[in-house]
Design a protein around this motif. Structure first.
Motif, short mmCIF file in Angstrom:
data_model
loop_
_atom_site.label_atom_id
_atom_site.label_comp_id
_atom_site.label_asym_id
_atom_site.label_seq_id
_atom_site.Cartn_x
_atom_site.Cartn_y
_atom_site.Cartn_z
N THR A 12 6.58 1.00 16.79
CA THR A 12 6.42 -0.42 17.11
C THR A 12 5.10 -0.62 17.85
OG1 THR A 12 7.61 -0.15 19.21
CG2 THR A 12 8.91 -0.80 17.29
N GLY A 13 4.78 -1.85 18.17
CA GLY A 13 3.62 -2.16 19.00
C GLY A 13 2.33 -1.57 18.47
N GLU A 14 1.60 -0.88 19.33
CA GLU A 14 0.30 -0.32 18.97
C GLU A 14 0.42 0.72 17.86
OE1 GLU A 14 -2.67 -1.43 20.10
OE2 GLU A 14 -1.46 -2.96 21.09
N PHE A 15 1.52 1.47 17.86
CA PHE A 15 1.72 2.47 16.79
C PHE A 15 1.84 1.78 15.43
CE2 PHE A 15 3.68 4.90 20.44
CZ PHE A 15 2.67 5.85 20.53
N LYS A 16 2.59 0.70 15.38
CA LYS A 16 2.80 -0.02 14.12
C LYS A 16 1.49 -0.60 13.62
CE LYS A 16 5.82 -3.44 11.94
NZ LYS A 16 6.94 -4.40 12.17
N LYS A 17 0.69 -1.14 14.54
CA LYS A 17 -0.60 -1.72 14.16
C LYS A 17 -1.53 -0.66 13.57
CE LYS A 17 -2.41 -4.32 17.38
NZ LYS A 17 -2.68 -4.88 18.75
N ALA A 18 -1.46 0.57 14.12
CA ALA A 18 -2.35 1.64 13.68
C ALA A 18 -1.81 2.41 12.48
CB ALA A 18 -2.60 2.60 14.83
N LEU A 19 -0.57 2.14 12.10
CA LEU A 19 0.08 2.91 11.03
C LEU A 19 -0.71 2.89 9.71
CD1 LEU A 19 2.54 4.69 10.92
CD2 LEU A 19 3.87 2.74 10.06
N PRO A 20 -1.32 1.76 9.31
CA PRO A 20 -2.09 1.77 8.05
C PRO A 20 -3.23 2.79 8.06
CG PRO A 20 -1.63 -0.48 8.74
CD PRO A 20 -1.20 0.40 9.86
N VAL A 21 -3.83 3.03 9.23
CA VAL A 21 -4.91 4.02 9.32
C VAL A 21 -4.33 5.41 9.07
CG1 VAL A 21 -6.64 5.07 10.83
CG2 VAL A 21 -6.20 2.61 10.96
N LEU A 22 -3.21 5.70 9.72
CA LEU A 22 -2.56 7.01 9.56
C LEU A 22 -2.20 7.24 8.10
CD1 LEU A 22 -1.92 8.78 12.11
CD2 LEU A 22 0.48 8.25 11.73
N LYS A 23 -1.59 6.24 7.48
CA LYS A 23 -1.11 6.40 6.10
C LYS A 23 -2.25 6.52 5.09
CE LYS A 23 3.48 4.34 6.57
NZ LYS A 23 4.43 3.31 6.10
N LYS A 24 -3.35 5.83 5.35
CA LYS A 24 -4.48 5.93 4.44
C LYS A 24 -5.08 7.33 4.48
CE LYS A 24 -8.53 3.42 2.87
NZ LYS A 24 -9.28 2.15 2.95
N ILE A 25 -5.14 7.92 5.64
CA ILE A 25 -5.65 9.29 5.76
C ILE A 25 -4.71 10.26 5.06
CG2 ILE A 25 -6.21 11.15 7.39
CD1 ILE A 25 -6.92 8.96 9.44
N GLN A 26 -3.40 10.06 5.28
CA GLN A 26 -2.41 10.94 4.65
C GLN A 26 -2.43 10.79 3.13
OE1 GLN A 26 1.00 9.48 6.80
NE2 GLN A 26 0.91 11.12 8.32
N ALA A 27 -2.62 9.56 2.64
CA ALA A 27 -2.64 9.32 1.19
C ALA A 27 -3.80 10.04 0.51
CB ALA A 27 -2.73 7.82 0.92
N ALA A 28 -4.84 10.33 1.29
CA ALA A 28 -5.99 11.05 0.75
C ALA A 28 -5.79 12.55 0.79
CB ALA A 28 -7.25 10.65 1.52
N GLY A 29 -4.62 13.00 1.27
CA GLY A 29 -4.29 14.42 1.26
C GLY A 29 -4.54 15.14 2.57
N PHE A 30 -4.79 14.39 3.63
CA PHE A 30 -5.05 15.01 4.92
C PHE A 30 -3.86 14.79 5.86
CE2 PHE A 30 -9.23 13.60 3.29
CZ PHE A 30 -9.86 14.83 3.19
#
Length: 408
Positions: A12-30
């Motif tokens: 939630t909160g700041e983690f939820k806001k930053a989640l798209p950054v985390l997922k985009k990096i993971q989607a690229a295989g990292f």
């Protein structure tokens, strides 16, 4: 081998806001994780104001993934990602070489291993990593240390403190903020290596000292600070053990940085304004903070002996006058903020601009050239109005100045 903690953190909160950054990096295989203080604070159910992300992607790979980035520390693996109006620091997993100056690594090597990255962190309670589901990776027993309320260095404490001697100050700072105890080996390593603090810039030491002083558990932090001898390597404190022990007994949390410095000056028994200014300058405070702190210090010393008057509230302004009452309460005396509010409310003027006369009016009435006398006349009129000797009325003030021979 890492251990997944049983407890999950809600995304939630700041983690939820930053989640798209985390997922985009993971989607690229990292790999990508939330790391550091934000995870610790979430586990302690404290507010999380910002998040840091660590990844197996190298800086250039991050720059290719995101349209808007800023190289804020790319040589150390950190790129700032700008996304949806927010900014996030994304840092590549890294290892660090030897430290020749006890401050900075001689070189940094980017790696793909999360564990290798977390091994270089200072304390076990700061060495967590959290994935997109709120699962926590804990390689170094941080969960148990949170439960036991212990401050423990990651791995060998002496190695961590040789890498960056400021970590010793961070340890006692976290003790003060969290109310945790220093683990025995960690404390011993601070005692042995306290002298290394002299290699650290005063500005960096000051930041940690202020955070410690403003911690809710001041006594716990200060006990480690004093008993480890760290204080001996801080500006102006080498001979101040007993003074610091008194400072440590402050029970009410300190909420402003200028309060930290005024209280420290008080317990160091520094009363002379010039000496106070020199002490604060030695700590590399900004000019503005030195000005605020020395003014408040002088007002506080005055307030220890006398009640507030129109003159003191007018001169120092309401904010500093209220601060002086807070400081009285910090040292176990009785403050009177209501009196300050009442005096301020009833002041006939709050600045010279509100005076019913000015230099031009006085010159027209005096029919003489300006000079030093004009400033003295304005000062006399200002003082008389503030203290209630005169009404803030042009005719009455001019009559007063004539009576005092400022004008004929």
């Amino acid at each position: 081998m890492f251990v997944y903690m049983m407890k999950r953190v809600p995304i939630t909160g700041e983690f939820k806001k930053a989640l798209p950054v985390l997922k985009k990096i993971q989607a690229a295989g990292f790999e990508a994780y939330f790391v550091g203080g934000s995870v610790r604070d979430a586990l302690l159910e404290k507010p999380v104001n910002d998040v840091d992300i660590a990844t197996s992607a190298f800086p250039q790979e991050i720059k290719k993934l995101f349209k808007k980035t800023v190289d804020v520390g790319i040589e150390h693996g950190t790129v700032m990602v700008l996304m949806e109006g927010e900014s996030y620091e994304v840092t590549t997993f890294r290892t660090e070489s030897t430290y020749q100056d006890f401050r900075r690594p001689d070189s940094v090597t980017f790696v793909r291993s999360l564990k290798e990255d977390l091994k270089r962190r200072d304390l076990t309670i700061n060495a967590f990593a959290m994935n997109e589901m709120g699962e926590i990776k804990d390689f170094f027993g941080g969960e148990q240390d949170l439960y036991d309320k212990v401050i423990r260095a990651v791995g060998k404490a002496e190695e961590r403190f040789h890498e960056d001697a400021l970590r010793m100050m961070r340890a006692v700072r976290f003790a003060a903020q969290l109310g945790f105890d220093l683990e025995a080996d960690t404390f011993y390593a601070i005692v042995v290596n306290a002298h290394l603090l002299k290699n650290i810039a005063t500005e960096r030491i000051r930041i940690e000292f202020v955070k410690m002083a403003m911690g809710k558990h001041l006594m716990q932090g200060m006990t480690g600070f004093i008993e480890s001898n760290l204080y001996k390597y801080c500006p102006g404190l080498a001979q101040a053990e007993e003074n610091l022990e008194q400072f440590a007994k402050i029970e009410k949390p300190i909420n402003k940085e200028r309060h930290v410095w005024v209280l420290l000056l008080y317990y160091l028994r520094i009363q002379n304004e010039k000496e106070a200014r020199a002490f604060l300058k030695h700590w590399k405070l900004s000019n503005q903070l030195i000005k605020e702190s020395t003014e408040l210090h002088q007002l506080f010393l005055h307030r220890l002996l006398y009640d507030h008057t129109n003159a003191t509230v007018y001169r120092y302004k309401k904010d500093l006058a209220l601060d002086s009452e807070t400081l009285l309460e910090q040292i176990g005396k009785t403050g009177d903020k209501n009196a300050v509010e009442q005096i301020d409310k009833n002041l006939p003027i709050h600045s010279r601009d509100e005076l019913a006369i000015n230099g031009k009016i006085i010159l027209e009435e005096a029919e003489r050239p300006g000079g030093k006398w004009l400033g003295l006349a304005l000062e006399a009129a200002e003082k008389a109005v503030v203290t209630g000797e005169l009404a803030n009325d042009t005719t009455e003030i001019l009559a007063y100045l004539k009576d005092k021979h400022y004008i004929s």
